[in-house]
Design a protein around this motif. Structure first.
Motif, PDB file in Angstrom:
ATOM      1  N   SER A 109       0.944  -1.227  -0.282  1.00  0.00           N
ATOM      2  CA  SER A 109       0.156   0.134  -0.059  1.00  0.00           C
ATOM      3  C   SER A 109       0.879   1.303  -0.088  1.00  0.00           C
ATOM      4  N   LEU A 110       0.627   2.248  -0.776  1.00  0.00           N
ATOM      5  CA  LEU A 110       1.285   3.617  -0.734  1.00  0.00           C
ATOM      6  C   LEU A 110       0.603   4.498  -0.063  1.00  0.00           C
ATOM      7  N   ASP A 111       1.136   5.115   0.761  1.00  0.00           N
ATOM      8  CA  ASP A 111       0.683   6.220   1.718  1.00  0.00           C
ATOM      9  C   ASP A 111       0.859   7.402   0.874  1.00  0.00           C
ATOM     10  N   THR A 112       0.127   8.084  -0.153  1.00  0.00           N
ATOM     11  CA  THR A 112       0.195   9.371  -0.548  1.00  0.00           C
ATOM     12  C   THR A 112      -0.995  10.087  -0.974  1.00  0.00           C
ATOM     13  N   ALA A 118       0.914   8.410  -7.154  1.00  0.00           N
ATOM     14  CA  ALA A 118       0.187   7.193  -7.156  1.00  0.00           C
ATOM     15  C   ALA A 118       0.239   6.250  -8.593  1.00  0.00           C
ATOM     16  N   VAL A 122       2.027   2.547  -9.221  1.00  0.00           N
ATOM     17  CA  VAL A 122       1.326   1.412  -9.507  1.00  0.00           C
ATOM     18  C   VAL A 122       1.995   1.068 -10.715  1.00  0.00           C
ATOM     19  N   ILE A 130      -3.581   2.341  -3.094  1.00  0.00           N
ATOM     20  CA  ILE A 130      -3.357   3.561  -2.639  1.00  0.00           C
ATOM     21  C   ILE A 130      -4.132   4.012  -1.269  1.00  0.00           C
ATOM     22  N   ASN A 131      -3.267   4.612  -0.328  1.00  0.00           N
ATOM     23  CA  ASN A 131      -3.983   5.036   1.075  1.00  0.00           C
ATOM     24  C   ASN A 131      -3.708   6.716   0.940  1.00  0.00           C
ATOM     25  N   ASP A 132      -4.860   7.164   0.749  1.00  0.00           N
ATOM     26  CA  ASP A 132      -4.656   8.849   0.576  1.00  0.00           C
ATOM     27  C   ASP A 132      -5.174   9.334   1.981  1.00  0.00           C
ATOM     28  N   ILE A 146      -7.207   7.136  -9.864  1.00  0.00           N
ATOM     29  CA  ILE A 146      -7.467   5.998  -9.058  1.00  0.00           C
ATOM     30  C   ILE A 146      -8.602   5.308 -10.160  1.00  0.00           C
ATOM     31  N   TYR A 153      -8.640   1.582  -3.224  1.00  0.00           N
ATOM     32  CA  TYR A 153      -8.289   2.896  -2.752  1.00  0.00           C
ATOM     33  C   TYR A 153      -8.882   3.027  -1.215  1.00  0.00           C
TER      34      TYR A 153
END
Length: 289
Positions: A109-112, A118, A122, A130-132, A146, A153
């Protein structure tokens, strides 16, 4: 409002998320381990910058039972330093490359909150979700991005921005207002074709201590979205400012709140301390069977 019977809710939610063609089953809650590639995250022991330290942390998370690695390079603590998109990228790309080469199948998971980051993460590094923290409010391109990426998401509520969110958070009805905010965002995402949405009430992001505990008491209401529910209370100020101490003292409080969250239907726990969170899941699962 839809009612959920406790044991059934926890053990048989039926939720699945599609990560790069793999269906991830959330019948039993998963643990997401935090990897902060930052010099200034609020919990000092969570900061890892050297590549070997990052890989050690990623391995530790998996060995302790964590299923998702949540990698972030921009601290969202109140008053954190601003960093440019280029700086965020320079921190992330070597880390994502090394993790993916070491563990081709691990869930990342990418925290952005930045849509361009993003998209590249990916496309070039095989990030799974994606962790927004901003629910698209800090980058107007995020939702459209997304929609094109077709990845899960994590939609988190925030009042304000990391710079000002804790200056004077105010709600007439914190649970109702957070749910309304998220409902509008879910509608926008659905219109863009986003099928895998994970709801996060945003503990600590534009909330007082009382707001946070009210949200925790009302957590079951968030199941109305019929989407997976993520809870992130790990070592946050809602614990240590209430009990006294600092983030280093907040592990026991974190376990208590994670247990309460699980009993109300949380599907993913985002944590610093993976082993303890995995034990919470096992014990609550055993209790509710």
């Amino acid at each position: 409002m839809k009612q959920y019977e406790v044991g059934k809710r926890f053990l048989n939610s039926g939720y699945q998320i599609n990560c790069r063609g793999r269906l991830i089953n959330l019948e039993e809650p998963l643990v997401m381990g935090i990897i902060n590639v930052t010099p200034d995250s609020f919990y000092e022991k969570s900061r890892v910058q050297a590549l070997d330290s990052v890989l050690h942390r990623a391995e530790q998370i998996q060995e302790e039972g964590g299923v998702i690695l949540d990698v972030g390079a921009y601290s969202s603590r109140p008053g954190a330093d601003y960093i440019s998109e280029e700086e965020e990228m320079s921190r992330l790309w070597p880390v994502l490359k090394a993790i993916r080469e070491s563990w081709p199948d691990v869930l990342i998971s990418l925290d952005t909150f930045r849509g361009r980051i993003a998209e590249k993460a990916v496309g070039d590094y095989g990030v799974d979700m994606i962790n927004d923290i901003s629910a698209g409010t800090l980058d107007e391109t995020m939702f459209e991005t997304i929609g094109k990426l077709n990845v899960p998401y994590i939609l988190m509520h925030i009042q304000g921005t990391p710079d000002d969110m804790q200056k004077n958070p105010h709600y007439n009805d914190v649970t109702g207002e957070v749910i309304l905010f998220l409902a509008k965002k879910v509608d926008q995402l659905r219109e863009l074709g986003v099928s895998d949405i994970i709801i996060d009430p945003g503990f600590g992001f534009g909330k007082t201590i009382d707001h946070n505990y009210q949200l925790l008491r009302d957590l079951e209401q968030f199941k109305m979205f019929e989407t997976p529910l993520l809870v992130g209370v790990s070592r946050k100020s809602m614990i240590y400012r209430f009990l006294g101490g600092n983030p280093e003292d907040a592990l026991n409080g974190t376990s208590v709140l994670n247990t309460l969250a699980l009993s109300q239907g949380a599907n993913i726990l985002r944590v610093h301390d993976v082993k303890e969170a995995v034990e919470c899941v096992k014990l609550v699962s055993k209790t509710l069977k």
